[in-house]
Motif scaffolding. Structure first.
Motif, PDB file in Angstrom:
ATOM      1  N   ASP A 177      40.424 -18.502  29.462  1.00 40.66           N
ATOM      2  CA  ASP A 177      39.891 -17.875  28.296  1.00 40.66           C
ATOM      3  C   ASP A 177      38.738 -17.130  28.625  1.00 40.66           C
ATOM      4  OD1 ASP A 177      39.297 -17.753  25.860  1.00 40.66           O
ATOM      5  OD2 ASP A 177      38.616 -20.095  25.489  1.00 40.66           O
ATOM      6  N   ALA A 178      38.663 -16.053  28.156  1.00 38.77           N
ATOM      7  CA  ALA A 178      37.322 -15.042  28.212  1.00 38.77           C
ATOM      8  C   ALA A 178      36.809 -14.877  26.881  1.00 38.77           C
ATOM      9  CB  ALA A 178      37.909 -13.624  28.633  1.00 38.77           C
ATOM     10  N   GLN A 179      35.683 -15.271  26.815  1.00 40.31           N
ATOM     11  CA  GLN A 179      34.436 -15.189  25.740  1.00 40.31           C
ATOM     12  C   GLN A 179      33.539 -14.421  26.212  1.00 40.31           C
ATOM     13  OE1 GLN A 179      34.935 -16.527  22.739  1.00 40.31           O
ATOM     14  NE2 GLN A 179      37.072 -17.736  23.553  1.00 40.31           N
ATOM     15  N   PRO A 180      32.978 -13.430  25.463  1.00 41.46           N
ATOM     16  CA  PRO A 180      32.034 -12.623  25.805  1.00 41.46           C
ATOM     17  C   PRO A 180      30.673 -13.244  26.132  1.00 41.46           C
ATOM     18  CG  PRO A 180      33.099 -11.799  23.615  1.00 41.46           C
ATOM     19  CD  PRO A 180      33.722 -13.024  23.969  1.00 41.46           C
ATOM     20  N   GLY A 181      30.106 -12.565  27.027  1.00 36.61           N
ATOM     21  CA  GLY A 181      28.956 -13.381  27.588  1.00 36.61           C
ATOM     22  C   GLY A 181      29.184 -14.564  28.339  1.00 36.61           C
ATOM     23  N   ARG A 182      30.503 -15.028  28.673  1.00 32.16           N
ATOM     24  CA  ARG A 182      30.594 -16.424  29.208  1.00 32.16           C
ATOM     25  C   ARG A 182      31.291 -16.176  30.322  1.00 32.16           C
ATOM     26  NH1 ARG A 182      31.990 -20.722  24.489  1.00 32.16           N
ATOM     27  NH2 ARG A 182      30.153 -20.369  23.199  1.00 32.16           N
TER      28      ARG A 182
END
Length: 381
Positions: free
Chosen positions: A350-355
């Motif tokens: 799961d790719a979340q911005p800034g994580r």
């Protein structure tokens, strides 16, 4: 008396007048000193040299006999059976030869082997002492030996650690602990009644003797001691396989019973112990990629505790960003055999911005090589 004695070329008659006899005697003692013939001197030199060659031949024959008997030491060999060296893995130096000899003979004198071959598999030097690990293949069981030798006297110091198991295979690696001390991590697994069985530990050379850092701390070699019992109890309930950075631990499956069909293996995946940094270790890879890979390996082979991970590396070229899949290439091998396995494992994330990427689960695997140890032969998995 017969006055007519026969004359010979070598005779010097002392007959006649006293004056004549005196002259003859003076001539004998005042004769000029003559040098020995040169041919005679040359023959004597050749005789001396030939004696030296005979001694050299005898020494060469003794050295050859020693090599055929299993030893190749240039220094005098102590009393005891010569070391039957594994010719495929011979010692690389004279010091290693002495260490292997000392370990083998000390173990052989305490409890003789039957038809052994010996190999030095690892060692740690510290000052005047050296700690070594030797592996002995024998008729019914294989043996792991740990001990310390004085490098000057070539004598063993303190008792040996010795463990034997049917079909035992050793794995060792040296590392430094948090205090910078040289340590040796070992696993020695074999089979007993169709199930995997073995021992493992992390030891260091503490001055002139061995001490354990894991799975217990101290010296376990005192028979009947509390520490020895703690160590043996741990090994009875756990199976350790060498892994990147340390060992993977399997624990006894409470559902396993001797004689029943399921579960077939008495071991189930438990956890891991890390001792040093490695790019393929669980600590270096994103969670939970390593343990999901290990779980997949046990399920895919149907052999928990029978295979171990040797490398696990990211493959960016085979990763699929559009499908949010990262690829990791697995290299594994049998613990007690020669087969190796290579596979690409794809993990969803799961790719979340800034994580950081959060990995969810193993999506699928592609096995593309299984090698059984035969040159040029690859089989389907």
């Amino acid at each position: 008396m017969n006055k007519n004695m026969p004359r010979t070329p070598l005779s010097t008659p002392l007959s006649g007048s006293a004056r004549e006899a005196e002259i003859r005697i003076r001539n004998i003692f005042s004769a000029p000193k003559r040098q020995p013939p040169r041919l005679f001197l040359a023959l004597m030199c050749l005789l001396v040299l030939s004696c030296g060659n005979l001694v050299s031949c005898q020494v060469a024959e003794v050295e050859q006999d020693a090599q055929q008997g299993g030893t190749s030491f240039s220094n005098p060999v102590p009393v005891g059976r010569g070391v039957p060296v594994d010719l495929e893995h011979p010692p690389q130096s004279e010091q290693e030869e002495w260490l292997l000899q000392a370990l083998f003979q000390a173990a052989d004198q305490a409890e003789p082997f039957q038809s052994p071959t010996a190999q030095l598999i690892n060692f740690i030097r510290q000052g005047d002492h050296i700690m070594g690990a030797a592996f002995v293949k024998d008729h019914l069981e294989n043996t792991l030996i740990l001990g310390v030798m004085n490098q000057e006297t070539k004598e063993m110091i303190g008792p040996l650690f010795r463990y034997a198991v049917k079909g035992g295979v050793p794995n060792t690696v040296t590392f430094q602990d948090d205090e910078g001390r040289d340590c040796l991590l070992y696993t020695f697994n074999g089979q007993m009644m169709g199930q995997y069985r073995g021992q493992a530990g992390a030891v260091r050379l503490d001055g002139t003797d061995i001490t354990w850092e894991w799975p217990v701390e101290g010296d376990i070699r005192d028979p009947g001691s509390t520490l020895q019992k703690e160590y043996e109890d741990y090994c009875l309930g756990h199976l350790a396989l060498m892994a990147p950075g340390g060992v993977d631990i399997y624990e006894a499956n409470p559902e396993f019973e001797w004689g029943q069909e399921e579960p077939q293996s008495m071991w189930q995946l438990s956890a891991g112990e890390l001792f040093y940094a490695d790019s393929s270790s669980a600590a270096a890879l994103p969670m939970p990629i390593y343990f999901q890979t290990l779980r997949w390996l046990a399920e895919a082979t149907g052999d928990p505790g029978g295979w171990r991970i040797t490398a696990l590396t990211a493959d960016e070229e085979r990763s699929d960003p559009e499908r949010l899949l990262d690829c990791y290439t697995l290299q594994a091998r049998e613990e007690l055999g020669d087969e190796t396995l290579t596979a690409d494992l794809f993990f969803s994330y799961d790719a979340q911005p800034g994580r950081w990427r959060s990995y969810d689960h193993l999506d699928h695997a592609e096995v593309y090589e299984v090698y059984d140890g035969t040159p040029g032969v690859k089989t389907a998995f």
